[in-house]
Design a protein around this motif. Structure first.
Motif, PDB file in Angstrom:
ATOM      1  N   ASP A  43     -36.152 -18.939 -65.793  1.00 56.27           N
ATOM      2  CA  ASP A  43     -37.329 -17.784 -66.087  1.00 56.27           C
ATOM      3  C   ASP A  43     -36.938 -17.189 -67.092  1.00 56.27           C
ATOM      4  OD1 ASP A  43     -39.478 -16.698 -64.475  1.00 56.27           O
ATOM      5  OD2 ASP A  43     -38.035 -14.879 -64.884  1.00 56.27           O
ATOM      6  N   ALA A  44     -38.042 -17.068 -67.954  1.00 54.26           N
ATOM      7  CA  ALA A  44     -37.965 -16.089 -69.300  1.00 54.26           C
ATOM      8  C   ALA A  44     -37.569 -14.722 -69.122  1.00 54.26           C
ATOM      9  CB  ALA A  44     -39.350 -16.263 -70.108  1.00 54.26           C
ATOM     10  N   ASP A  45     -38.242 -14.195 -67.958  1.00 53.45           N
ATOM     11  CA  ASP A  45     -38.060 -12.920 -67.692  1.00 53.45           C
ATOM     12  C   ASP A  45     -36.494 -12.758 -67.421  1.00 53.45           C
ATOM     13  OD1 ASP A  45     -38.763 -10.190 -67.271  1.00 53.45           O
ATOM     14  OD2 ASP A  45     -38.350 -10.415 -65.358  1.00 53.45           O
ATOM     15  N   ASP A  46     -36.007 -13.706 -66.449  1.00 54.80           N
ATOM     16  CA  ASP A  46     -34.518 -13.656 -66.185  1.00 54.80           C
ATOM     17  C   ASP A  46     -33.672 -13.624 -67.343  1.00 54.80           C
ATOM     18  OD1 ASP A  46     -34.985 -13.493 -63.323  1.00 54.80           O
ATOM     19  OD2 ASP A  46     -34.661 -15.628 -62.882  1.00 54.80           O
ATOM     20  N   VAL A  47     -33.936 -14.309 -68.514  1.00 55.91           N
ATOM     21  CA  VAL A  47     -33.197 -14.667 -69.705  1.00 55.91           C
ATOM     22  C   VAL A  47     -33.226 -13.262 -70.429  1.00 55.91           C
ATOM     23  CG1 VAL A  47     -33.141 -15.682 -71.753  1.00 55.91           C
ATOM     24  CG2 VAL A  47     -33.669 -16.993 -69.738  1.00 55.91           C
TER      25      VAL A  47
END
Length: 131
Positions: A43-47
């Motif tokens: 997930d981009a937000d997790d990254v």
């Protein structure tokens, strides 16, 4: 001079990390390479959140662990190398963020990453003894 550069780098890392975690999360998502989200299913937000935590840790370590300065600088330089593909991906996929809203601006941004790498490396190396 190195001390001032190192403290400025620590402050910049703390600011960048906090901005990853708060007000600039959406802009930082534009720098997450699609290979991470499409091929690896991240997930981009997790990254963005994880990289923000790492940046806060680097900033704090530069200030709090003077005996580990060289090691921290080497790791930070490596971190800057590791996140560079995100900047390339932002340029290649023409994603606007942080005011980088033209191909030229996104391309010029790529040349700042080596500056960060050198800054991290140089500011954390011990001074040579004169003799």
């Amino acid at each position: 001079m190195k001390t001032v550069a190192r403290i400025a780098l620590a402050a910049a890392m703390l600011f960048a990390g906090i901005s990853h975690l708060t007000f600039a999360r959406r802009d930082f998502q534009a720098q997450v390479p699609e290979v991470l989200t499409q091929e690896f299913g991240l997930d981009a937000d997790d990254v963005v959140v994880v990289s923000g935590v790492v940046e806060v840790a680097f900033g704090a370590a530069l200030l709090a662990l003077p005996r580990e300065r060289s090691r921290i600088g080497a790791l930070l330089a490596a971190f800057f190398v590791a996140v560079f593909p995100g900047n390339v991906d932002q340029w290649a996929r023409r994603r606007s963020a942080f005011g980088l809203d033209t191909d030229r601006k996104r391309f010029v941004r790529l040349f700042f990453q080596p500056v960060l790498i050198v800054w991290a490396w140089w500011s954390t190396r011990p001074d040579r003894q004169r003799g």
